[in-house]
Design an enzyme around this catalytic site. Structure first.
Site, PDB file in Angstrom:
ATOM      1  N   ASN A 107      15.775  43.890 -22.919  1.00 44.64           N
ATOM      2  CA  ASN A 107      16.292  43.228 -21.717  1.00 44.64           C
ATOM      3  C   ASN A 107      15.387  43.435 -20.507  1.00 44.64           C
ATOM      4  O   ASN A 107      15.100  42.491 -19.767  1.00 44.64           O
ATOM      5  CB  ASN A 107      17.713  43.711 -21.415  1.00 44.64           C
ATOM      6  CG  ASN A 107      18.675  43.323 -22.522  1.00 44.64           C
ATOM      7  OD1 ASN A 107      18.337  42.514 -23.384  1.00 44.64           O
ATOM      8  ND2 ASN A 107      19.868  43.901 -22.523  1.00 44.64           N
ATOM      9  N   THR A 152       6.853   1.185   7.404  1.00 41.20           N
ATOM     10  CA  THR A 152       8.191   1.774   7.359  1.00 41.20           C
ATOM     11  C   THR A 152       9.022   0.737   6.617  1.00 41.20           C
ATOM     12  O   THR A 152       8.762  -0.470   6.746  1.00 41.20           O
ATOM     13  CB  THR A 152       8.778   2.034   8.763  1.00 41.20           C
ATOM     14  OG1 THR A 152       8.875   0.794   9.459  1.00 41.20           O
ATOM     15  CG2 THR A 152       7.899   2.985   9.576  1.00 41.20           C
ATOM     16  N   HIS A 153       9.966   1.187   5.829  1.00 43.35           N
ATOM     17  CA  HIS A 153      10.750   0.278   4.958  1.00 43.35           C
ATOM     18  C   HIS A 153       9.833  -0.523   4.021  1.00 43.35           C
ATOM     19  O   HIS A 153      10.208  -1.602   3.572  1.00 43.35           O
ATOM     20  CB  HIS A 153      11.613  -0.693   5.770  1.00 43.35           C
ATOM     21  CG  HIS A 153      12.376  -0.052   6.884  1.00 43.35           C
ATOM     22  ND1 HIS A 153      13.677   0.371   6.759  1.00 43.35           N
ATOM     23  CD2 HIS A 153      12.001   0.262   8.156  1.00 43.35           C
ATOM     24  CE1 HIS A 153      14.080   0.906   7.909  1.00 43.35           C
ATOM     25  NE2 HIS A 153      13.084   0.859   8.768  1.00 43.35           N
ATOM     26  N   SER A 274      -3.054  -3.601 -22.105  1.00 45.18           N
ATOM     27  CA  SER A 274      -1.870  -4.129 -22.777  1.00 45.18           C
ATOM     28  C   SER A 274      -2.279  -4.656 -24.139  1.00 45.18           C
ATOM     29  O   SER A 274      -3.370  -5.204 -24.304  1.00 45.18           O
ATOM     30  CB  SER A 274      -1.264  -5.256 -21.940  1.00 45.18           C
ATOM     31  OG  SER A 274      -0.458  -6.093 -22.754  1.00 45.18           O
ATOM     32  N   LYS A 280      -4.522  -7.214 -18.381  1.00 44.71           N
ATOM     33  CA  LYS A 280      -3.793  -6.093 -17.800  1.00 44.71           C
ATOM     34  C   LYS A 280      -4.593  -4.804 -17.736  1.00 44.71           C
ATOM     35  O   LYS A 280      -5.337  -4.465 -18.639  1.00 44.71           O
ATOM     36  CB  LYS A 280      -2.546  -5.818 -18.635  1.00 44.71           C
ATOM     37  CG  LYS A 280      -1.474  -6.864 -18.422  1.00 44.71           C
ATOM     38  CD  LYS A 280      -0.714  -6.623 -17.153  1.00 44.71           C
ATOM     39  CE  LYS A 280       0.676  -6.186 -17.524  1.00 44.71           C
ATOM     40  NZ  LYS A 280       1.401  -5.706 -16.389  1.00 44.71           N
ATOM     41  N   ASN A 282      -3.048  -1.159 -16.565  1.00 39.30           N
ATOM     42  CA  ASN A 282      -1.810  -0.561 -16.057  1.00 39.30           C
ATOM     43  C   ASN A 282      -2.029   0.868 -15.557  1.00 39.30           C
ATOM     44  O   ASN A 282      -2.785   1.630 -16.157  1.00 39.30           O
ATOM     45  CB  ASN A 282      -0.747  -0.565 -17.152  1.00 39.30           C
ATOM     46  CG  ASN A 282      -0.361  -1.973 -17.563  1.00 39.30           C
ATOM     47  OD1 ASN A 282      -0.329  -2.873 -16.717  1.00 39.30           O
ATOM     48  ND2 ASN A 282      -0.098  -2.178 -18.840  1.00 39.30           N
ATOM     49  N   GLU A 287       2.340   6.317 -13.432  1.00 36.51           N
ATOM     50  CA  GLU A 287       3.738   6.125 -13.846  1.00 36.51           C
ATOM     51  C   GLU A 287       4.273   7.355 -14.572  1.00 36.51           C
ATOM     52  O   GLU A 287       5.439   7.722 -14.436  1.00 36.51           O
ATOM     53  CB  GLU A 287       3.843   4.889 -14.741  1.00 36.51           C
ATOM     54  CG  GLU A 287       3.604   3.596 -13.982  1.00 36.51           C
ATOM     55  CD  GLU A 287       3.427   2.416 -14.926  1.00 36.51           C
ATOM     56  OE1 GLU A 287       4.401   1.720 -15.176  1.00 36.51           O
ATOM     57  OE2 GLU A 287       2.297   2.220 -15.425  1.00 36.51           O
ATOM     58  N   GLN A 319      18.081  33.710 -23.145  1.00 35.38           N
ATOM     59  CA  GLN A 319      16.880  33.415 -23.933  1.00 35.38           C
ATOM     60  C   GLN A 319      16.430  31.961 -23.696  1.00 35.38           C
ATOM     61  O   GLN A 319      15.256  31.638 -23.851  1.00 35.38           O
ATOM     62  CB  GLN A 319      17.190  33.650 -25.418  1.00 35.38           C
ATOM     63  CG  GLN A 319      16.064  33.353 -26.354  1.00 35.38           C
ATOM     64  CD  GLN A 319      16.329  33.937 -27.728  1.00 35.38           C
ATOM     65  OE1 GLN A 319      16.242  35.148 -27.922  1.00 35.38           O
ATOM     66  NE2 GLN A 319      16.686  33.098 -28.682  1.00 35.38           N
TER      67      GLN A 319
HETATM   68  N1  ARG Z   1      14.516  37.090 -27.136  1.00 34.52           N
HETATM   69  C1  ARG Z   1      15.343  37.638 -26.110  1.00 34.52           C
HETATM   70  C2  ARG Z   1      15.229  36.761 -24.840  1.00 34.52           C
HETATM   71  O1  ARG Z   1      14.294  36.060 -24.728  1.00 34.52           O
HETATM   72  C3  ARG Z   1      14.920  39.032 -25.757  1.00 34.52           C
HETATM   73  C4  ARG Z   1      16.026  39.877 -25.200  1.00 34.52           C
HETATM   74  C5  ARG Z   1      16.990  40.205 -26.256  1.00 34.52           C
HETATM   75  N2  ARG Z   1      17.971  41.107 -25.784  1.00 34.52           N
HETATM   76  C6  ARG Z   1      19.121  41.308 -26.440  1.00 34.52           C
HETATM   77  N3  ARG Z   1      19.966  42.114 -25.884  1.00 34.52           N
HETATM   78  N4  ARG Z   1      19.412  40.685 -27.519  1.00 34.52           N
HETATM   79  O2  ARG Z   1      16.098  36.782 -24.005  1.00 34.52           O
END
Ligand code: ARG
Length: 457
Positions: A107, A152-153, A274, A280, A282, A287, A319
């Site tokens: 984490n 403008t516009h 085209s 053409k 383009n 775009e 994730q």
């Molecule tokens: N692959 C996970 C992500 O990108 C990594 C973190 C995973 N953490 C967990 N508590 N399962 O978020």
């Protein structure tokens, strides 16, 4: 990695829905950088022995070399880049690899890696945006005196110069770079060491890892640190606004390149033909810049919606934070490159632009201003007289300064032949000499100032 608690392995669908390695392998450089900082800190703190620390660092370098050469292998069983690296480290150095994850969780690891990735990307974008600004500056300089209708516009309003118009986009890109830099400053706190959500009992040194990774400080709240994706949203919002500017510029090129306008010839290299209409050419690149902008704005919406219902701390929904960020960054890079090429390699039909300004009664305001200045007529009345002159010119199919003096005097006897000086598009543009105005002198001054700010010349 967690087999101890489980009686059976994941189903095929679990493996598939869970795997982020197909996209988060893009984080491998950042993951290895952060792991090296973490391992060094564990070694310095005596949490991991010097020998194990050295083995881990050597192994991580070896992995980086391998990935740089052959890419990152995609094994869904290993789920993500973090476990892919750790599994490879185990292959290379054996059980010591298992010590790397001490006092760390995926984490805080992913939050750190992702911040590093966004920071690296901002640095790349900043330099490509600088290139785009350079292209704008060069064309603006070449066309500081080229007269075109200002709108403008999308109706002809007053004459301006092409240089002035291009420098308007220079200003937008300046603000975009500021916004990215603001985002960069705000993301400069390091989540590493927040562990899963609550911090760790190991005697880690968060200052050291933060410094090693180029952050200003460690994050102050572990729950926030692992749950926060503001840095990704800040990035996406800056990217959206930047794309929005590129889209407006693209739209101008699309209009200008159309036959009725004929203001610009976009380079063949940025156009397509085209399959049925041989005549053409383009403006597809422009775009697609306009189109990609919609997708980039979709990315910010996507991540906002992912985040908005999540309780603290980490949930697996997070994730899904990476694909929109990666997608937006890739699309924006393309859009910037396309518009840089479009600016640098287009040929402007300055005669056509000038003619459009002349025929569009763009100097009507100048006539009204002249009546105020020279004949002391109140502006509202001058506006009315000028309207009558435009009506007459339109009926006769001529430009304002092609109306004979006798006709102008029929409309208002106070007009004399001094008026013709004010009616030319050159006089009109030169007269708008207020700070930031379209007079070539002003535009040149702004170009010079911009060059100086960018450290050019
Ligand atoms: N692959 C996970 C992500 O990108 C990594 C973190 C995973 N953490 C967990 N508590 N399962 O978020």
């Amino acid at each position: 990695m967690w087999g101890g608690r489980f009686a059976e392995g994941p189903s095929a669908i679990m493996r598939e829905i869970n795997a982020s390695i197909p996209f988060d392998k893009a984080l491998w450089r950042q993951d290895i950088r952060a792991s090296k900082a973490h391992a060094s800190m564990l070694g310095a703190q005596g949490i991991v022995s010097k020998a194990d620390c050295d083995a881990i660092l050597g192994g991580l370098d070896q992995i980086a070399e391998g990935y740089a050469r052959n890419g990152v292998p995609e094994d869904w069983d290993l789920e993500d880049i973090h476990m892919t690296v750790e599994a490879r480290l185990t292959e290379l150095i054996g059980p010591a690899a298992g010590r790397l994850h001490t006092a760390r969780s995926r984490n805080d690891q992913v939050a750190t890696d992702f911040r590093l990735w966004v920071r690296d990307t901002i640095d790349e974008l900043d330099s490509t945006l600088g290139q785009l600004q350079l292209a704008l500056l060069n064309q603006a300089e070449a066309h500081a005196d080229s007269i075109m209708p200002g709108f403008t516009h999308l109706q002809t309003a007053q004459p301006v110069t092409l240089g002035h118009h291009l420098m308007a986009y220079f200003e937008m890109i300046d603000r975009d770079r500021d916004r990215f830099n603001d985002a960069r400053t705000r993301l400069s706190m390091c989540p590493l060491g927040s562990a899963a959500l609550a911090g760790t009992g190991f005697p880690i040194d968060r200052e050291a890892t933060a410094m090693a990774l180029g952050f200003a400080a460690p994050t102050r709240n572990s729950l926030d640190a692992v749950s926060d994706r503001d840095f990704a949203l800040d990035f996406l919002m800056a990217a959206s606004q930047c794309a929005l500017h590129l889209s407006r510029l693209a739209e101008e090129f699309i209009i200008w390149a159309s036959q009725p306008f004929g203001f610009v010839r976009i380079a063949d290299s940025l156009s397509t033909g085209s399959s049925i209409m041989p005549q053409k050419k383009n403006p597809d690149a422009a775009e697609l810049v306009r189109g990609h902008t919609g997708r980039i704005i979709g990315c910010v919406t996507s991540l906002m919606i992912t985040m908005k219902g999540l309780p603290l701390a980490y949930s697996k929904d997070m994730q899904d934070d990476k694909p929109p960020v990666f997608e937006a960054a890739g699309l924006l890079e393309l859009c910037i490159a396309a518009m840089s090429g479009m600016i640098a390699d287009s040929t402007f039909n300055t005669a056509r632009m000038r003619e459009a300004a002349e025929l569009g009664y763009a100097t009507a305001t100048d006539l009204a201003d002249w009546l105020v200045r020279e004949a002391d007529i109140p502006f509202r009345e001058a506006h009315h007289i000028t309207g009558a002159a435009v009506k007459r010119a339109e009926a006769d199919g001529v430009a304002l300064d092609q109306l004979p003096l006798s006709v102008l005097q029929e409309i208002d006897s106070r007009i004399d032949d001094g008026v013709f000086k004010a009616l030319s598009v050159d006089a009109s543009v030169a007269s708008r000499n207020s700070y930031g105005g379209t007079a070539p002198d002003q535009v040149k001054a702004q170009i010079a100032a911009a060059k100086e700010r960018m450290g050019l010349k």
